[in-house]
Design a protein around this motif. Structure first.
Motif, mmCIF file in Angstrom:
data_model
loop_
_atom_site.group_PDB
_atom_site.id
_atom_site.type_symbol
_atom_site.label_atom_id
_atom_site.label_comp_id
_atom_site.label_asym_id
_atom_site.label_seq_id
_atom_site.Cartn_x
_atom_site.Cartn_y
_atom_site.Cartn_z
ATOM 1 N N LYS A 148 0.835 -1.202 0.000
ATOM 2 C CA LYS A 148 0.000 0.000 0.000
ATOM 3 C C LYS A 148 0.870 1.254 0.000
ATOM 4 O O LYS A 148 0.549 2.265 -0.649
ATOM 5 C CB LYS A 148 -0.917 0.013 1.218
ATOM 6 C CG LYS A 148 -2.187 -0.786 1.060
ATOM 7 C CD LYS A 148 -3.166 -0.112 0.100
ATOM 8 C CE LYS A 148 -4.503 -0.829 0.086
ATOM 9 N NZ LYS A 148 -5.429 -0.264 -0.908
ATOM 10 N N THR A 153 -2.123 -2.551 -4.383
ATOM 11 C CA THR A 153 -2.969 -3.363 -3.507
ATOM 12 C C THR A 153 -2.661 -4.840 -3.714
ATOM 13 O O THR A 153 -2.550 -5.302 -4.855
ATOM 14 C CB THR A 153 -4.463 -3.107 -3.794
ATOM 15 O OG1 THR A 153 -4.759 -1.736 -3.532
ATOM 16 C CG2 THR A 153 -5.345 -3.990 -2.924
ATOM 17 N N ASP A 180 -6.457 -4.283 3.837
ATOM 18 C CA ASP A 180 -5.345 -4.099 2.907
ATOM 19 C C ASP A 180 -5.101 -5.348 2.063
ATOM 20 O O ASP A 180 -4.511 -5.265 0.984
ATOM 21 C CB ASP A 180 -4.051 -3.744 3.652
ATOM 22 C CG ASP A 180 -4.029 -2.295 4.114
ATOM 23 O OD1 ASP A 180 -4.912 -1.524 3.701
ATOM 24 O OD2 ASP A 180 -3.119 -1.939 4.887
#
Length: 303
Positions: A148, A153, A180
């Motif tokens: 991140k 991602t 995340d």
């Protein structure tokens, strides 16, 4: 809702298979890019034939007017450290960032039997305790946080032959990891693992950051399960095919993604023998099927 902001990409595995070089190993990268662009695909996931240098990759893709969708990273967090994973992934992440990618395809290969043709799927690795699952999830969270920070991602790819294969595995992993850790939802793998693609998607649609559109041939899948084949033997015998050519109904899957605001790529990924399933023909079949479904979802509803 009529908006459906997705692009259709493809994995080069329809032309040549990195794990089984006998399947299309002779087909040049340029053939793959030219044919895919001609069909209408907006981008490609990466494979071993693509340039490793970030600028050379950008230049090659620009020749054909296609984007870099993402690229697979062979992860070892099930048995290794976050620090080692970051070191192993840095060059790959640099390349993805340079080429404007949004996600990294994370495939757990530690202990996996997916690349072992003589090992049946029943011998895949499994965590022995809930604590091992929690430790794994914590390492994934930490690695995803690092990604991140690079603007990428983590897209976790549940996969046949690996620690996270079944719908129960996926449910547990999603419950133990934070936001995340995004989900790469693969319609073919979840179906082969015994789930219903539409039902399983509904459980975790809010975590989906990337989608692999892979269809399954029901009779081959049933035989693979009954006879305990290896993953690669199942591939060689045609368990997977392109969307619209197998048992999966993609209409409710795409409708669910649209309804929940999915924005990203739909990637056709169907590892087959190009001698039996000609690359251009099947790539076009998959594209036409998905493009028609997407077009229908973008049409306004008339009261």
């Amino acid at each position: 809702m009529t908006d459906f902001d997705v692009r259709i990409g493809i994995n080069p595995i329809s032309w040549s298979n990195d794990d089984l070089p006998q399947l299309g190993g002779h087909i040049p990268l340029e053939t793959c890019l030219q044919e895919g662009a001609e069909i209408g695909y907006a981008g490609f996931e990466l494979g071993n034939k693509f340039p490793k240098d970030p600028q050379a990759l950008r230049d090659k893709m620009a020749e054909y007017g296609v984007a870099v969708v993402s690229g697979w990273h062979s992860g070892h967090l099930a048995e290794g450290s976050v620090e080692d994973e970051i070191a192993a992934a840095t060059a790959h992440v640099d390349k993805l960032v340079f080429n404007g990618c949004q996600v990294l395809v994370y495939g757990e290969v530690a202990g996996s039997v997916q690349g072992q043709q003589q090992t049946p799927l029943s011998q895949r690795p499994r965590f022995a305790s809930q604590q091992q699952w929690r430790d794994y999830a914590a390492r994934l969270d930490a690695f995803a946080a690092w990604l991140k920070g690079r603007g990428i991602t983590l897209a976790y790819h549940h996969h046949m032959g690996a620690y996270c294969e079944t719908s129960a595995d996926l449910d547990l992993l999603m419950s133990l990891t934070g936001p995340d850790v995004g989900l790469l939802f693969d319609t073919g793998h979840i179906t082969f693992a015994g789930g219903d693609a539409y039902v399983e998607l509904l459980k975790h649609v809010d975590r989906v950051v990337h989608v692999h559109c892979k269809d399954v041939r029901r009779t081959v899948m049933q035989q693979a399960r009954a006879e305990n084949w290896s993953f690669l033997d199942a591939v060689l015998k045609g368990v997977f095919t392109v969307p619209g050519d197998g048992m999966i109904d993609f209409a409710p899957i795409l409708a669910t993604l649209q309804r929940h605001g999915y924005r990203g790529w739909l990637v056709v990924e169907a590892e087959q023998d190009p001698a039996l399933a000609p690359s251009y023909e099947y790539a076009k079949k998959g594209y036409d099927y998905l493009a028609a479904l997407c077009a229908s979802l973008r049409q306004p509803v008339v009261a």
